[in-house]
Design a protein around this motif. Structure first.
Motif, short mmCIF file in Angstrom:
data_model
loop_
_atom_site.label_atom_id
_atom_site.label_comp_id
_atom_site.label_asym_id
_atom_site.label_seq_id
_atom_site.Cartn_x
_atom_site.Cartn_y
_atom_site.Cartn_z
N GLU A 128 63.56 44.57 -5.36
CA GLU A 128 65.01 44.38 -5.46
C GLU A 128 65.76 45.39 -4.58
OE1 GLU A 128 65.83 44.67 -9.62
OE2 GLU A 128 65.10 42.65 -10.05
N LEU A 129 65.26 46.63 -4.58
CA LEU A 129 65.88 47.67 -3.75
C LEU A 129 65.74 47.33 -2.26
CD1 LEU A 129 67.29 50.41 -3.71
CD2 LEU A 129 65.04 51.48 -3.64
N ALA B 243 65.46 44.33 -0.97
CA ALA B 243 66.36 43.20 -0.69
C ALA B 243 67.81 43.68 -0.59
CB ALA B 243 66.21 42.14 -1.77
N ALA B 244 68.21 44.58 -1.49
CA ALA B 244 69.58 45.10 -1.45
C ALA B 244 69.80 45.91 -0.18
CB ALA B 244 69.84 45.97 -2.68
N GLN C 28 70.23 43.52 2.70
CA GLN C 28 71.55 42.90 2.66
C GLN C 28 72.62 43.88 3.15
OE1 GLN C 28 72.78 41.60 -1.21
NE2 GLN C 28 74.67 40.68 -0.46
N LYS C 29 72.56 45.14 2.71
CA LYS C 29 73.53 46.14 3.15
C LYS C 29 73.40 46.39 4.65
CE LYS C 29 75.76 47.08 -0.55
NZ LYS C 29 77.18 46.79 -0.67
N GLU D 170 75.11 43.55 6.36
CA GLU D 170 76.56 43.69 6.27
C GLU D 170 77.06 44.77 7.23
OE1 GLU D 170 77.41 44.50 2.17
OE2 GLU D 170 76.80 42.50 1.52
#
Length: 121
Positions: free
Chosen positions: A33-34, A36-37, A40-41, A44
């Motif tokens: 999850e980390l 993937a986050a 994503q960041k 962005e």
């Protein structure tokens, strides 16, 4: 404890109620999850950086265009001013040559002599 081969994990066979394996699976899930986050960041951030770069590029192009226009206007103004000065000097020289022809002839001879001497060296 007896081993139960029914529950499998990425690290081998584990027991269904083994707290170590449950913690390991939970840590792997949290890491995924980390990751993937973070991806994503990063995406962005990359998008924001590209937008900011395009904004800077557009601003720089506009400033360059404005500067080019101002330089052209300045060059035109300077050229027309130089042309006016040349016309004024020419009319003054003609006026001087008509009023005092001998002095104008001697001045032209003197200037020609000095220039010829300088160029001979």
């Amino acid at each position: 404890m007896t081993e139960n081969p029914t529950a499998e994990s990425p690290f081998g066979v584990s027991t269904p109620h083994d707290p170590f394996q449950a913690a390991k699976a939970s840590a792997l899930k949290a890491a995924e999850e980390l990751r993937a986050a973070a991806a994503q960041k990063a995406s962005e951030f990359r998008t924001a950086a590209e937008a900011r770069a395009q904004q800077f590029r557009a601003t720089a192009e506009q400033k360059a265009t404005d500067l080019k226009e101002r330089a052209g206007e300045f060059a035109d103004h300077t050229f027309s001013e130089a042309r006016e000065r040349y016309a004024d000097l020419r009319s003054e020289a003609e006026k001087f040559a008509r009023e005092k022809p001998l002095q104008a002839l001697l001045t032209a001879f003197g200037i020609g002599f000095v220039v010829g001497t300088i160029l001979r060296r």
